[in-house]
Design a protein around this motif. Sequence first.
Motif, PDB file in Angstrom:
ATOM      1  N   GLY A 277       0.841  -1.181   0.000  1.00  0.00           N
ATOM      2  CA  GLY A 277       0.000   0.000   0.000  1.00  0.00           C
ATOM      3  C   GLY A 277       0.878   1.234   0.000  1.00  0.00           C
ATOM      4  O   GLY A 277       2.029   1.181   0.455  1.00  0.00           O
ATOM      5  N   LEU A 278       0.345   2.326  -0.499  1.00  0.00           N
ATOM      6  CA  LEU A 278       1.104   3.574  -0.571  1.00  0.00           C
ATOM      7  C   LEU A 278       0.240   4.735  -0.099  1.00  0.00           C
ATOM      8  O   LEU A 278      -0.962   4.793  -0.384  1.00  0.00           O
TER       9      LEU A 278
ATOM     10  N   ILE B 258      -4.521   7.333  -1.277  1.00  0.00           N
ATOM     11  CA  ILE B 258      -4.138   6.003  -0.801  1.00  0.00           C
ATOM     12  C   ILE B 258      -4.257   5.023  -1.967  1.00  0.00           C
ATOM     13  O   ILE B 258      -5.252   5.034  -2.695  1.00  0.00           O
ATOM     14  N   THR B 259      -3.242   4.168  -2.128  1.00  0.00           N
ATOM     15  CA  THR B 259      -3.260   3.162  -3.190  1.00  0.00           C
ATOM     16  C   THR B 259      -2.919   1.803  -2.599  1.00  0.00           C
ATOM     17  O   THR B 259      -1.977   1.678  -1.816  1.00  0.00           O
TER      18      THR B 259
ATOM     19  N   HIS C  81      -3.824   0.614   7.700  1.00  0.00           N
ATOM     20  CA  HIS C  81      -2.471   1.170   7.868  1.00  0.00           C
ATOM     21  C   HIS C  81      -2.338   2.464   7.072  1.00  0.00           C
ATOM     22  O   HIS C  81      -1.849   3.480   7.602  1.00  0.00           O
ATOM     23  N   GLU C  82      -2.750   2.445   5.808  1.00  0.00           N
ATOM     24  CA  GLU C  82      -2.612   3.639   4.974  1.00  0.00           C
ATOM     25  C   GLU C  82      -3.545   4.754   5.447  1.00  0.00           C
ATOM     26  O   GLU C  82      -3.169   5.936   5.423  1.00  0.00           O
TER      27      GLU C  82
ATOM     28  N   ALA D  59       0.997   4.292  12.018  1.00  0.00           N
ATOM     29  CA  ALA D  59       0.122   3.596  11.073  1.00  0.00           C
ATOM     30  C   ALA D  59      -0.117   2.150  11.480  1.00  0.00           C
ATOM     31  O   ALA D  59      -1.242   1.643  11.385  1.00  0.00           O
ATOM     32  N   GLU D  60       0.926   1.466  11.943  1.00  0.00           N
ATOM     33  CA  GLU D  60       0.787   0.075  12.382  1.00  0.00           C
ATOM     34  C   GLU D  60      -0.078  -0.012  13.646  1.00  0.00           C
ATOM     35  O   GLU D  60      -0.932  -0.891  13.772  1.00  0.00           O
TER      36      GLU D  60
END
Length: 249
Positions: free
Chosen positions: A71-72, A80-81, A101-102, A154-155
């Motif tokens: 993911g990005l 978000i991707t 996360h993203e 994020a985690e």
Amino acid sequence: MNPFENFERNSFSPERNILNIEGFDEYSDLSKAEVEGIIKDLVPEDHLEKCENITCSVDRALWDAFPEALGLYNIETRDITLASSKVFDITGENEIEVLFHEIGHNAHAVLMDHNPEAASEWAEVHESTLETNALDGFGFVSEYAKTDVYEDFAESYSQYIANPALLEFMSPEKYAFMKTQVYDGREYGRVTVGSGQYAMYEKSVADALQAAVRDAGVDSRYTTIEVGGKFEPIKDTYRCFSIVASSAS
């Protein structure tokens, strides 16, 4: 007798406007409707402030530039991707947890925008757990969370929804921070069924669901959720629903 006939579930923000979501029907095991349901049901609306696009992409040039990414998050556009389900099938990672996360990166950006004091507090918590982790092995929900303060956020954000017991076990301090500074007191629960699959809900809903299944003596493998008039396995309930029912095979 249906032990759940009076059990109603309201989504987090059923009337909210959902941002642009593309590519999931084509490239993901998750449909666009499921992603919308996940967001409506589990993600506070302000966590997606300024994020206008969530896309599942098979753009080869994009993933060649980030070969290890699933993911990005674009800090400039706040888009978000996610990679395609084929990539997740290879790695064994969970698409929904990567989505969280993203989104967590965007929630961190929102926190830094609107509450820099809390963002500084998070940075201090991150540094302190880096120091103690070498001694006791606790403080982080994954090795990747140790990368930096952003990935730790994020985690931790992702696991606060997807596996809150893990976050609270590994770092009660980070769990408390997420609860008070990020989620405004809202907590989540994880319901695991007999096959090992799981679904996430608000904590009160998860507790009620687990208690109802237990009290009814129903095998959780045959627990189903009514979604839009259709009964579906609990593993598919990452979306809004209203009535919970059970049946035996």
